[in-house]
Design a protein around this motif. Sequence first.
Motif, PDB file in Angstrom:
ATOM      1  N   ALA A 142       0.830  -1.202   0.000  1.00  0.00           N
ATOM      2  CA  ALA A 142       0.000   0.000   0.000  1.00  0.00           C
ATOM      3  C   ALA A 142       0.862   1.248   0.000  1.00  0.00           C
ATOM      4  O   ALA A 142       2.041   1.219   0.350  1.00  0.00           O
ATOM      5  N   SER A 143       0.211   2.339  -0.348  1.00  0.00           N
ATOM      6  CA  SER A 143       0.831   3.657  -0.281  1.00  0.00           C
ATOM      7  C   SER A 143      -0.196   4.608   0.329  1.00  0.00           C
ATOM      8  O   SER A 143      -0.726   4.331   1.404  1.00  0.00           O
ATOM      9  N   MET A 260      -0.522   5.520  -4.496  1.00  0.00           N
ATOM     10  CA  MET A 260      -0.091   6.208  -5.703  1.00  0.00           C
ATOM     11  C   MET A 260       1.071   5.458  -6.340  1.00  0.00           C
ATOM     12  O   MET A 260       1.746   4.673  -5.699  1.00  0.00           O
ATOM     13  N   GLY A 261       1.321   5.735  -7.612  1.00  0.00           N
ATOM     14  CA  GLY A 261       2.464   5.171  -8.297  1.00  0.00           C
ATOM     15  C   GLY A 261       2.193   3.778  -8.841  1.00  0.00           C
ATOM     16  O   GLY A 261       1.082   3.252  -8.742  1.00  0.00           O
ATOM     17  N   GLU A 262       3.230   3.182  -9.405  1.00  0.00           N
ATOM     18  CA  GLU A 262       3.109   1.869 -10.025  1.00  0.00           C
ATOM     19  C   GLU A 262       4.129   0.891  -9.460  1.00  0.00           C
ATOM     20  O   GLU A 262       4.471  -0.112 -10.101  1.00  0.00           O
ATOM     21  N   ASP A 263       4.606   1.140  -8.250  1.00  0.00           N
ATOM     22  CA  ASP A 263       5.567   0.234  -7.623  1.00  0.00           C
ATOM     23  C   ASP A 263       4.932  -1.144  -7.455  1.00  0.00           C
ATOM     24  O   ASP A 263       3.840  -1.267  -6.893  1.00  0.00           O
ATOM     25  N   TRP A 279      -4.308  -9.907  -5.879  1.00  0.00           N
ATOM     26  CA  TRP A 279      -5.604  -9.251  -5.750  1.00  0.00           C
ATOM     27  C   TRP A 279      -5.404  -7.748  -5.591  1.00  0.00           C
ATOM     28  O   TRP A 279      -4.348  -7.290  -5.133  1.00  0.00           O
ATOM     29  N   THR A 280      -6.439  -6.981  -5.934  1.00  0.00           N
ATOM     30  CA  THR A 280      -6.339  -5.525  -5.853  1.00  0.00           C
ATOM     31  C   THR A 280      -7.597  -4.921  -5.243  1.00  0.00           C
ATOM     32  O   THR A 280      -8.709  -5.440  -5.420  1.00  0.00           O
ATOM     33  N   GLN A 281      -7.397  -3.806  -4.540  1.00  0.00           N
ATOM     34  CA  GLN A 281      -8.521  -3.062  -3.995  1.00  0.00           C
ATOM     35  C   GLN A 281      -9.233  -2.323  -5.125  1.00  0.00           C
ATOM     36  O   GLN A 281      -8.601  -1.805  -6.050  1.00  0.00           O
ATOM     37  N   THR A 282     -10.546  -2.270  -5.064  1.00  0.00           N
ATOM     38  CA  THR A 282     -11.319  -1.581  -6.094  1.00  0.00           C
ATOM     39  C   THR A 282     -11.146  -0.071  -5.985  1.00  0.00           C
ATOM     40  O   THR A 282     -10.910   0.472  -4.897  1.00  0.00           O
ATOM     41  N   ALA A 283     -11.297   0.594  -7.126  1.00  0.00           N
ATOM     42  CA  ALA A 283     -11.102   2.041  -7.179  1.00  0.00           C
ATOM     43  C   ALA A 283     -12.081   2.773  -6.274  1.00  0.00           C
ATOM     44  O   ALA A 283     -11.711   3.730  -5.581  1.00  0.00           O
ATOM     45  N   GLU A 284     -13.342   2.326  -6.243  1.00  0.00           N
ATOM     46  CA  GLU A 284     -14.346   3.048  -5.467  1.00  0.00           C
ATOM     47  C   GLU A 284     -14.136   2.912  -3.960  1.00  0.00           C
ATOM     48  O   GLU A 284     -14.641   3.728  -3.191  1.00  0.00           O
ATOM     49  N   ILE A 290      -4.640   4.682  -7.881  1.00  0.00           N
ATOM     50  CA  ILE A 290      -3.637   4.605  -8.951  1.00  0.00           C
ATOM     51  C   ILE A 290      -2.851   3.305  -8.891  1.00  0.00           C
ATOM     52  O   ILE A 290      -2.688   2.610  -9.908  1.00  0.00           O
ATOM     53  N   MET A 291      -2.363   2.913  -7.717  1.00  0.00           N
ATOM     54  CA  MET A 291      -1.500   1.740  -7.622  1.00  0.00           C
ATOM     55  C   MET A 291      -2.265   0.435  -7.888  1.00  0.00           C
ATOM     56  O   MET A 291      -1.826  -0.370  -8.721  1.00  0.00           O
ATOM     57  N   PRO A 292      -3.394   0.183  -7.221  1.00  0.00           N
ATOM     58  CA  PRO A 292      -4.118  -1.053  -7.567  1.00  0.00           C
ATOM     59  C   PRO A 292      -4.649  -1.055  -8.993  1.00  0.00           C
ATOM     60  O   PRO A 292      -4.686  -2.102  -9.650  1.00  0.00           O
ATOM     61  N   GLN A 293      -5.039   0.107  -9.502  1.00  0.00           N
ATOM     62  CA  GLN A 293      -5.561   0.169 -10.864  1.00  0.00           C
ATOM     63  C   GLN A 293      -4.468  -0.140 -11.879  1.00  0.00           C
ATOM     64  O   GLN A 293      -4.737  -0.748 -12.925  1.00  0.00           O
ATOM     65  N   ALA A 294      -3.235   0.269 -11.584  1.00  0.00           N
ATOM     66  CA  ALA A 294      -2.135  -0.021 -12.503  1.00  0.00           C
ATOM     67  C   ALA A 294      -1.912  -1.525 -12.626  1.00  0.00           C
ATOM     68  O   ALA A 294      -1.639  -2.039 -13.719  1.00  0.00           O
ATOM     69  N   VAL A 295      -2.033  -2.234 -11.522  1.00  0.00           N
ATOM     70  CA  VAL A 295      -1.882  -3.688 -11.552  1.00  0.00           C
ATOM     71  C   VAL A 295      -3.032  -4.320 -12.326  1.00  0.00           C
ATOM     72  O   VAL A 295      -2.842  -5.237 -13.136  1.00  0.00           O
ATOM     73  N   GLN A 296      -4.226  -3.804 -12.103  1.00  0.00           N
ATOM     74  CA  GLN A 296      -5.394  -4.339 -12.799  1.00  0.00           C
ATOM     75  C   GLN A 296      -5.311  -4.045 -14.296  1.00  0.00           C
ATOM     76  O   GLN A 296      -5.598  -4.922 -15.127  1.00  0.00           O
ATOM     77  N   ASP A 297      -4.918  -2.827 -14.658  1.00  0.00           N
ATOM     78  CA  ASP A 297      -4.818  -2.463 -16.079  1.00  0.00           C
ATOM     79  C   ASP A 297      -3.775  -3.304 -16.807  1.00  0.00           C
ATOM     80  O   ASP A 297      -3.894  -3.549 -18.014  1.00  0.00           O
ATOM     81  N   ALA A 298      -2.743  -3.724 -16.072  1.00  0.00           N
ATOM     82  CA  ALA A 298      -1.703  -4.566 -16.681  1.00  0.00           C
ATOM     83  C   ALA A 298      -2.146  -6.014 -16.830  1.00  0.00           C
ATOM     84  O   ALA A 298      -1.420  -6.833 -17.406  1.00  0.00           O
TER      85      ALA A 298
END
Length: 326
Positions: A142-143, A260-263, A279-284, A290-298
Amino acid sequence: MAAWLRSVTDQLAPAIALLASRRSRRDSLAEVLTAFGYRLVFVDGPQAMVPADLASVETDLWLLDVAEDCESIDWLLGQSDVPVLIGVGDTPAIDSEDYPRWQRQLYNKLLPLLGSPPTGVAPTFAAAKAPGLAGCVWVLAASLGGPNAVKAFLDLLPTTLPVAFVYAQHIDAAFEAQLPQIIGRHNDWRVVNCVAGARLAPGEVMVAPIERSMRFGPDGDVRLSDAPWPGPYQPAIESVIDEVMRSFAPACGAIIFSGMGEDGVAACGRMRQSGMEVWTQTAESATCAIMPQAVQDAGHSSRQGSPEQLAGALRDWLEQEWAVAP
């Protein structure tokens, strides 16, 4: 000349076809794969092969250890109807402490693609038998907004689960000592700052150090270095995920919370490629998505949810994978 290796006693074992550039690598890899219990049906170098030769090989997986591009490699990557595993890493000296890790890493790459062979010897590791060691180890990364999300996640998990966590939180080093109190209040998890020699135990959350990098020794003990984490982030989530996977795979996973970020994105990809959960936390539900979404987008996230939903999902996963009593 191609070498075909078959035996009457191993017909039920998953089949591997091996292409390796160097003869020494072919010999050493063939020995290790055979010891695992897999059936080698083809061993050769890529230079002399043409697509027609490759198409005639009946195998369950192609294992490539090559340093150059060639027609045969291009054909396999584009046309093979069975999995193609590329690269097995540099083989450490057989008497080094990294050799068992390398063996287990190779085995864990094969396992989700081929399953366990009916005979042979799976690589063992001292950490897996250490008294009190967690059944599996997950990274909580997390960040910005992470402490609240991680606390909400832990608040809903019983400490009787056969799991321990390594918590990698981007935060100023001045707040490192307070993290256990912040995320551990209102739950029974034993949240501890990282100290040299410690071993992860079930019901424990170990906070990754901010200013010192860490790794795990052969028996699962924490090794701290005065060298900082590589890259711009402290701690480096990328390095934490890679280290947990190197030390505890396949009994590991990762959850990427608010930040934040893409670490960590690339390491999440390596973890998923090796067959483990990310697994990733949802945006809402995140303070900063930003960080969980980057993992999901990849394409590396196998499940998404709020901290509360992820806690329930992990309990269900442990019940299925580790036979947790209800």
